[in-house]
Design a protein around this motif. Structure first.
Motif, PDB file in Angstrom:
ATOM      1  N   MET A   1     -33.842  78.185   3.999  1.00 20.10           N
ATOM      2  CA  MET A   1     -34.028  76.814   3.550  1.00 20.10           C
ATOM      3  C   MET A   1     -35.457  76.370   3.864  1.00 20.10           C
ATOM      4  O   MET A   1     -35.971  76.607   4.951  1.00 20.10           O
ATOM      5  CB  MET A   1     -33.014  75.911   4.233  1.00 20.10           C
ATOM      6  CG  MET A   1     -33.133  74.480   3.839  1.00 20.10           C
ATOM      7  SD  MET A   1     -31.824  73.516   4.597  1.00 20.10           S
ATOM      8  CE  MET A   1     -31.843  72.149   3.504  1.00 20.10           C
ATOM      9  N   ALA A   2     -36.090  75.729   2.922  1.00 20.04           N
ATOM     10  CA  ALA A   2     -37.463  75.261   3.096  1.00 20.04           C
ATOM     11  C   ALA A   2     -37.484  74.025   3.994  1.00 20.04           C
ATOM     12  O   ALA A   2     -36.594  73.183   3.940  1.00 20.04           O
ATOM     13  CB  ALA A   2     -38.082  74.940   1.748  1.00 20.04           C
ATOM     14  N   ARG A   3     -38.494  73.946   4.797  1.00 17.77           N
ATOM     15  CA  ARG A   3     -38.665  72.758   5.641  1.00 17.77           C
ATOM     16  C   ARG A   3     -39.659  71.817   4.972  1.00 17.77           C
ATOM     17  O   ARG A   3     -40.201  72.132   3.919  1.00 17.77           O
ATOM     18  CB  ARG A   3     -39.135  73.168   7.034  1.00 17.77           C
ATOM     19  CG  ARG A   3     -40.401  73.958   7.029  1.00 17.77           C
ATOM     20  CD  ARG A   3     -40.703  74.568   8.374  1.00 17.77           C
ATOM     21  NE  ARG A   3     -41.840  75.453   8.170  1.00 17.77           N
ATOM     22  CZ  ARG A   3     -42.773  75.671   9.040  1.00 17.77           C
ATOM     23  NH1 ARG A   3     -42.733  75.117  10.218  1.00 17.77           N
ATOM     24  NH2 ARG A   3     -43.774  76.469   8.773  1.00 17.77           N
ATOM     25  N   THR A   4     -39.920  70.674   5.577  1.00 15.46           N
ATOM     26  CA  THR A   4     -40.873  69.728   5.005  1.00 15.46           C
ATOM     27  C   THR A   4     -41.952  69.390   6.020  1.00 15.46           C
ATOM     28  O   THR A   4     -41.770  69.550   7.228  1.00 15.46           O
ATOM     29  CB  THR A   4     -40.188  68.425   4.557  1.00 15.46           C
ATOM     30  OG1 THR A   4     -39.558  67.816   5.675  1.00 15.46           O
ATOM     31  CG2 THR A   4     -39.176  68.679   3.457  1.00 15.46           C
ATOM     32  N   TYR A   5     -43.068  68.934   5.492  1.00 18.80           N
ATOM     33  CA  TYR A   5     -44.185  68.455   6.303  1.00 18.80           C
ATOM     34  C   TYR A   5     -44.552  67.086   5.778  1.00 18.80           C
ATOM     35  O   TYR A   5     -44.670  66.891   4.562  1.00 18.80           O
ATOM     36  CB  TYR A   5     -45.378  69.415   6.174  1.00 18.80           C
ATOM     37  CG  TYR A   5     -46.652  68.879   6.785  1.00 18.80           C
ATOM     38  CD1 TYR A   5     -46.862  68.962   8.156  1.00 18.80           C
ATOM     39  CD2 TYR A   5     -47.630  68.280   6.005  1.00 18.80           C
ATOM     40  CE1 TYR A   5     -48.020  68.463   8.732  1.00 18.80           C
ATOM     41  CE2 TYR A   5     -48.787  67.777   6.559  1.00 18.80           C
ATOM     42  CZ  TYR A   5     -48.980  67.871   7.922  1.00 18.80           C
ATOM     43  OH  TYR A   5     -50.119  67.373   8.497  1.00 18.80           O
ATOM     44  N   GLU A   6     -44.722  66.124   6.662  1.00 19.27           N
ATOM     45  CA  GLU A   6     -45.138  64.788   6.265  1.00 19.27           C
ATOM     46  C   GLU A   6     -46.645  64.676   6.460  1.00 19.27           C
ATOM     47  O   GLU A   6     -47.150  64.869   7.567  1.00 19.27           O
ATOM     48  CB  GLU A   6     -44.416  63.716   7.084  1.00 19.27           C
ATOM     49  CG  GLU A   6     -44.702  62.328   6.588  1.00 19.27           C
ATOM     50  CD  GLU A   6     -43.824  61.278   7.248  1.00 19.27           C
ATOM     51  OE1 GLU A   6     -44.260  60.118   7.295  1.00 19.27           O
ATOM     52  OE2 GLU A   6     -42.720  61.610   7.701  1.00 19.27           O
ATOM     53  N   THR A   7     -47.347  64.377   5.382  1.00 20.07           N
ATOM     54  CA  THR A   7     -48.806  64.368   5.434  1.00 20.07           C
ATOM     55  C   THR A   7     -49.350  63.234   6.297  1.00 20.07           C
ATOM     56  O   THR A   7     -48.706  62.197   6.463  1.00 20.07           O
ATOM     57  CB  THR A   7     -49.423  64.247   4.027  1.00 20.07           C
ATOM     58  OG1 THR A   7     -48.998  63.020   3.431  1.00 20.07           O
ATOM     59  CG2 THR A   7     -49.038  65.424   3.159  1.00 20.07           C
TER      60      THR A   7
END
Length: 69
Positions: A1-7
């Motif tokens: 599962m792909a994770r996320t990054y908050e810019t």
């Protein structure tokens, strides 16, 4: 599962790649996974970027010089 990054304000694709993968070599992987943001050069804060998983072979080759990849 792909994770996320908050810019964060001022992030660029290469900076995000370095932060999440430890190398600037994976910008194309990030852009392909976040096609809606492809035209963004400098991000504002709060954009949710999908961070795809890299295969071990792809990750290992990031440290090789271009002629050995």
């Amino acid at each position: 599962m792909a994770r996320t990054y908050e810019t964060q304000l001022g992030d660029t694709w290469d900076v995000i790649s370095f932060k999440v993968y430890g190398s600037e070599m994976f910008v194309s992987d990030l852009v392909e996974a976040n096609w809606d943001y492809r035209a963004v050069v400098i991000f504002g804060s709060g954009a949710k970027i999908t961070v795809p998983e890299l295969t071990e072979i792809r990750r290992d080759s990031a440290n090789l010089p271009p002629w050995r990849r």
